[in-house]
Scaffold this active site. Structure first.
Site, PDB file in Angstrom:
ATOM      1  N   ARG A  37       2.385  -6.165   9.171  1.00  0.00           N
ATOM      2  CA  ARG A  37       1.655  -4.879   9.019  1.00  0.00           C
ATOM      3  C   ARG A  37       2.305  -4.426  10.939  1.00  0.00           C
ATOM      4  NH1 ARG A  37      -3.993  -6.567   8.328  1.00  0.00           N
ATOM      5  NH2 ARG A  37      -4.398  -5.410   5.726  1.00  0.00           N
ATOM      6  N   HIS A  92      -2.686  -4.792   1.997  1.00  0.00           N
ATOM      7  CA  HIS A  92      -3.180  -5.685   1.357  1.00  0.00           C
ATOM      8  C   HIS A  92      -3.058  -7.637   1.519  1.00  0.00           C
ATOM      9  CE1 HIS A  92      -7.757  -7.666  -0.183  1.00  0.00           C
ATOM     10  NE2 HIS A  92      -6.293  -7.568  -1.124  1.00  0.00           N
ATOM     11  N   TYR A 115     -12.071  -2.124  -3.696  1.00  0.00           N
ATOM     12  CA  TYR A 115     -13.169  -1.986  -2.272  1.00  0.00           C
ATOM     13  C   TYR A 115     -14.383  -1.778  -1.994  1.00  0.00           C
ATOM     14  CZ  TYR A 115      -8.417  -2.160   0.284  1.00  0.00           C
ATOM     15  OH  TYR A 115      -6.962  -2.297   0.601  1.00  0.00           O
ATOM     16  N   ASN A 129      -1.992   0.417   7.129  1.00  0.00           N
ATOM     17  CA  ASN A 129      -1.669  -1.377   7.070  1.00  0.00           C
ATOM     18  C   ASN A 129      -1.139  -1.868   6.216  1.00  0.00           C
ATOM     19  OD1 ASN A 129      -3.779  -1.480   5.605  1.00  0.00           O
ATOM     20  ND2 ASN A 129      -4.500  -2.847   7.289  1.00  0.00           N
ATOM     21  N   LYS A 150       0.664  -0.683   0.127  1.00  0.00           N
ATOM     22  CA  LYS A 150       0.276  -0.403  -0.243  1.00  0.00           C
ATOM     23  C   LYS A 150       0.756   1.202  -0.058  1.00  0.00           C
ATOM     24  CE  LYS A 150      -3.726  -2.444   2.825  1.00  0.00           C
ATOM     25  NZ  LYS A 150      -4.637  -2.219   3.168  1.00  0.00           N
ATOM     26  N   GLU A 209      -9.860 -11.403  -7.818  1.00  0.00           N
ATOM     27  CA  GLU A 209      -8.588 -10.081  -7.470  1.00  0.00           C
ATOM     28  C   GLU A 209      -7.645  -9.860  -8.031  1.00  0.00           C
ATOM     29  OE1 GLU A 209     -10.086  -8.608  -2.469  1.00  0.00           O
ATOM     30  OE2 GLU A 209      -7.876  -9.849  -3.391  1.00  0.00           O
TER      31      GLU A 209
HETATM   32  P1  ATP Z   1      -7.559  -5.818   3.489  1.00  0.00           P
HETATM   33  O1  ATP Z   1      -8.737  -6.015   2.317  1.00  0.00           O
HETATM   34  O2  ATP Z   1      -6.597  -4.234   2.823  1.00  0.00           O
HETATM   35  O3  ATP Z   1      -6.526  -7.245   2.659  1.00  0.00           O
HETATM   36  P2  ATP Z   1      -7.841  -6.303   6.032  1.00  0.00           P
HETATM   37  O4  ATP Z   1      -8.456  -7.823   4.918  1.00  0.00           O
HETATM   38  O5  ATP Z   1      -6.725  -7.050   7.040  1.00  0.00           O
HETATM   39  O6  ATP Z   1      -7.175  -5.844   4.327  1.00  0.00           O
HETATM   40  P3  ATP Z   1     -11.011  -5.313   5.634  1.00  0.00           P
HETATM   41  O7  ATP Z   1     -11.479  -5.185   6.774  1.00  0.00           O
HETATM   42  O8  ATP Z   1     -11.055  -6.025   4.128  1.00  0.00           O
HETATM   43  O9  ATP Z   1      -9.153  -5.500   6.643  1.00  0.00           O
HETATM   44  O10 ATP Z   1     -10.366  -3.411   5.292  1.00  0.00           O
HETATM   45  C1  ATP Z   1     -10.001  -3.420   3.948  1.00  0.00           C
HETATM   46  C2  ATP Z   1      -9.423  -1.990   5.002  1.00  0.00           C
HETATM   47  O11 ATP Z   1      -9.512  -0.553   4.981  1.00  0.00           O
HETATM   48  C3  ATP Z   1      -7.918  -2.093   5.370  1.00  0.00           C
HETATM   49  O12 ATP Z   1      -6.804  -2.857   5.674  1.00  0.00           O
HETATM   50  C4  ATP Z   1      -7.413  -0.951   5.630  1.00  0.00           C
HETATM   51  O13 ATP Z   1      -6.639   0.087   5.771  1.00  0.00           O
HETATM   52  C5  ATP Z   1      -8.293  -0.144   5.848  1.00  0.00           C
HETATM   53  N1  ATP Z   1      -9.102   0.152   7.090  1.00  0.00           N
HETATM   54  C6  ATP Z   1     -10.710  -1.693   7.635  1.00  0.00           C
HETATM   55  N2  ATP Z   1     -10.934  -0.632   9.137  1.00  0.00           N
HETATM   56  C7  ATP Z   1     -10.750   0.510   9.266  1.00  0.00           C
HETATM   57  C8  ATP Z   1     -11.372   1.100  10.606  1.00  0.00           C
HETATM   58  N3  ATP Z   1     -11.968   1.219  11.031  1.00  0.00           N
HETATM   59  N4  ATP Z   1     -10.412   2.389  10.115  1.00  0.00           N
HETATM   60  C9  ATP Z   1     -10.071   3.205   8.885  1.00  0.00           C
HETATM   61  N5  ATP Z   1      -9.499   2.235   7.961  1.00  0.00           N
HETATM   62  C10 ATP Z   1     -10.332   0.848   7.701  1.00  0.00           C
HETATM   63 MG    MG Z   2      -9.958  -7.196   2.886  1.00  0.00          MG
END
Ligand code: ATP
Ligand code: MG
Length: 139
Positions: A102, A115, A49, A112, A9, A126
């Site tokens: 992370r 992805h 997303y 973070n 990212k 994806e």
């Molecule tokens: P990713 O899909 O990016 O691998 P993830 O599966 O661990 O991450 P998801 O719940 O899919 O988490 O959320 C997608 C992304 O949205 C997170 O990686 C983060 O960048 C952002 N995100 C998730 N929760 C929050 C939150 N509460 N506040 C701000 N950003 C968030």
């Molecule tokens: Mg995710």
């Protein structure tokens, strides 16, 4: 062998962590099948997303994901989807285990660093969203 999709990212690219992250990925037995550095457009990030479009953090997430370059990755190993999620660590770096990407590099729950697809079916979608069949099958 299974493939998964990953993005280094914008925070990690900006902080000079591409090489360190790729080293951890390779040390954990992943083969890099395809890799492309690019800057996501707003519509690419929104589409990627889309599952989160109703979440309160969606607009901020799209702004973050388009603020600078990212590295798109197709990765392969046994049990790749699950293993990459382990190597990445929890979404919130405060909850991520020691030694995970992370924990090492993320700035916040949003910024973070990486992805990783959350299931084999999402990985397939994806990978197709960002790579062509030629990218994924020629090597
Ligand atoms: P990713 O899909 O990016 O691998 P993830 O599966 O661990 O991450 P998801 O719940 O899919 O988490 O959320 C997608 C992304 O949205 C997170 O990686 C983060 O960048 C952002 N995100 C998730 N929760 C929050 C939150 N509460 N506040 C701000 N950003 C968030
Ligand atoms: Mg995710």
């Amino acid at each position: 062998m299974e493939k998964t999709f990953s993005i280094i990212k914008p925070d990690a690219v900006k902080n000079g962590n591409i090489g360190k992250i790729l080293a951890i990925v390779e040390e954990n037995g992943f083969r890099i099948v395809a890799m492309r550095m690019t800057k996501l457009s707003k519509s690419q990030a929104e589409g990627f997303y889309a599952v989160h479009s109703e979440r309160p953090f969606f607009n901020s997430l799209v702004t973050f994901m388009t603020e600078g370059p990212v590295v798109l990755l197709a990765l392969e190993r046994e049990d790749a989807v699950k293993k990459l999620r382990e190597v990445m660590g929890a979404t919130n770096p405060a909850n991520a285990a020691d030694g995970t990407i992370r924990k090492l590099f993320a700035e916040s729950i949003e910024r973070n660093s990486m992805h990783g697809s959350d299931a084999p079916e999402t990985a397939a979608e994806e990978l197709k969203y960002f790579f062509t069949g030629v990218d994924l099958n020629q090597l």
